[in-house]
Design a protein around this motif. Sequence first.
Motif, mmCIF file in Angstrom:
data_model
loop_
_atom_site.group_PDB
_atom_site.id
_atom_site.type_symbol
_atom_site.label_atom_id
_atom_site.label_comp_id
_atom_site.label_asym_id
_atom_site.label_seq_id
_atom_site.Cartn_x
_atom_site.Cartn_y
_atom_site.Cartn_z
ATOM 1 N N GLY A 1 27.570 -13.850 46.803
ATOM 2 C CA GLY A 1 27.525 -12.463 47.276
ATOM 3 C C GLY A 1 28.915 -11.915 47.554
ATOM 4 O O GLY A 1 29.188 -10.733 47.325
ATOM 5 N N ARG B 1 30.968 -8.739 45.655
ATOM 6 C CA ARG B 1 31.666 -7.644 46.329
ATOM 7 C C ARG B 1 33.125 -7.540 45.870
ATOM 8 O O ARG B 1 33.688 -6.444 45.821
ATOM 9 C CB ARG B 1 31.558 -7.801 47.849
ATOM 10 C CG ARG B 1 30.153 -7.422 48.334
ATOM 11 C CD ARG B 1 30.028 -7.534 49.830
ATOM 12 N NE ARG B 1 29.832 -8.910 50.258
ATOM 13 C CZ ARG B 1 30.198 -9.393 51.444
ATOM 14 N NH1 ARG B 1 30.813 -8.614 52.304
ATOM 15 N NH2 ARG B 1 29.950 -10.643 51.758
ATOM 16 N N LEU C 1 23.187 -10.089 47.236
ATOM 17 C CA LEU C 1 23.641 -9.551 48.529
ATOM 18 C C LEU C 1 22.454 -9.450 49.491
ATOM 19 O O LEU C 1 21.338 -9.156 49.065
ATOM 20 C CB LEU C 1 24.243 -8.157 48.356
ATOM 21 C CG LEU C 1 25.494 -8.021 47.490
ATOM 22 C CD1 LEU C 1 26.033 -6.604 47.578
ATOM 23 C CD2 LEU C 1 26.566 -9.013 47.914
ATOM 24 N N ASN D 1 24.462 -5.778 53.257
ATOM 25 C CA ASN D 1 25.554 -5.623 52.293
ATOM 26 C C ASN D 1 25.122 -4.806 51.084
ATOM 27 O O ASN D 1 25.914 -4.033 50.540
ATOM 28 C CB ASN D 1 26.084 -6.993 51.859
ATOM 29 C CG ASN D 1 27.110 -7.525 52.845
ATOM 30 O OD1 ASN D 1 28.066 -6.832 53.179
ATOM 31 N ND2 ASN D 1 26.895 -8.730 53.329
#
Length: 227
Positions: free
Chosen positions: A149, A153, A176, A180
């Motif tokens: 995850g 990002r 995620l 998030n």
Amino acid sequence: MMTAPLIDVKRVGKRYERGGRPFWAVKGATLTVSEGEFVTLLGRSGSGKSTLLNMVVGLLAPTEGTVTLCGQALAGMSDEAASALRNRAVGFVPQGAGVLSTLTVLDNVRLPAYLSAGVREEEGRALELLEAVGLKELANQYPSALSGGELRRVAIARALMNRPKVIVADEPTSSLDADNAAMVVDIFKKLARGGTGVLMVTHDTSSIEQSDRLFDMVGGVLSPHEA
Ligand SMILES: Nc1ncnc2c1ncn2[C@@H]1O[C@H](COP(=O)(O)OP(=O)(O)OP(=O)(O)O)[C@@H](O)[C@H]1O
């Protein structure tokens, strides 16, 4: 004043062969994304979403139909010209993370600036973007130290580095957690309010309300989403 769409996909199809038999992974897809528009494509695994996005950003040539990206027809464009257009104007978040393992998180995020202008000093912007996706404290780590995850990002921060006119994101919220995922959709929504075009593929229906337009992809066929 009407402006030309940032993404203009007309009757696009992609035919593949499997076991010697041809099939259409995408059929007759027509879609536009204009400045300031947040468009979401929903569809199950294998429905043709990634195939369509890869054609939108010029990584895959359609079997039929045309794609115009930021006013430029992709057909016949050289690989170099397509790469330059992607790097300059398109924030592409590919499926998976696609970060370079030999570069730190910070250098991964500022790579697009370096590739387009040879600009090394964009550290401030890269750190701001990492902060926006909640990863500032990991700036000096290498990707091997990050979770799936977190890598996702990093890829999103990198896609925003060159202030793209249009964002094309393939399952940006996969791997995620809900908080998030909502944060990423919120970032896209704010950018769209500022004029950026956003095309996002997801099978996560929690972002539906943030979208201006929704499409369903079923068996390679795109249609307006039925609630
Ligand atoms: N290079 C290829 N050769 C043959 N078939 C392919 C190729 N790439 C994709 N396909 C097939 O085309 C169909 C659409 O694949 P695609 O990756 O676009 O789906 P998707 O909707 O993005 O799925 P997911 O959500 O699982 O990523 C699938 O049936 C897939 O197996």
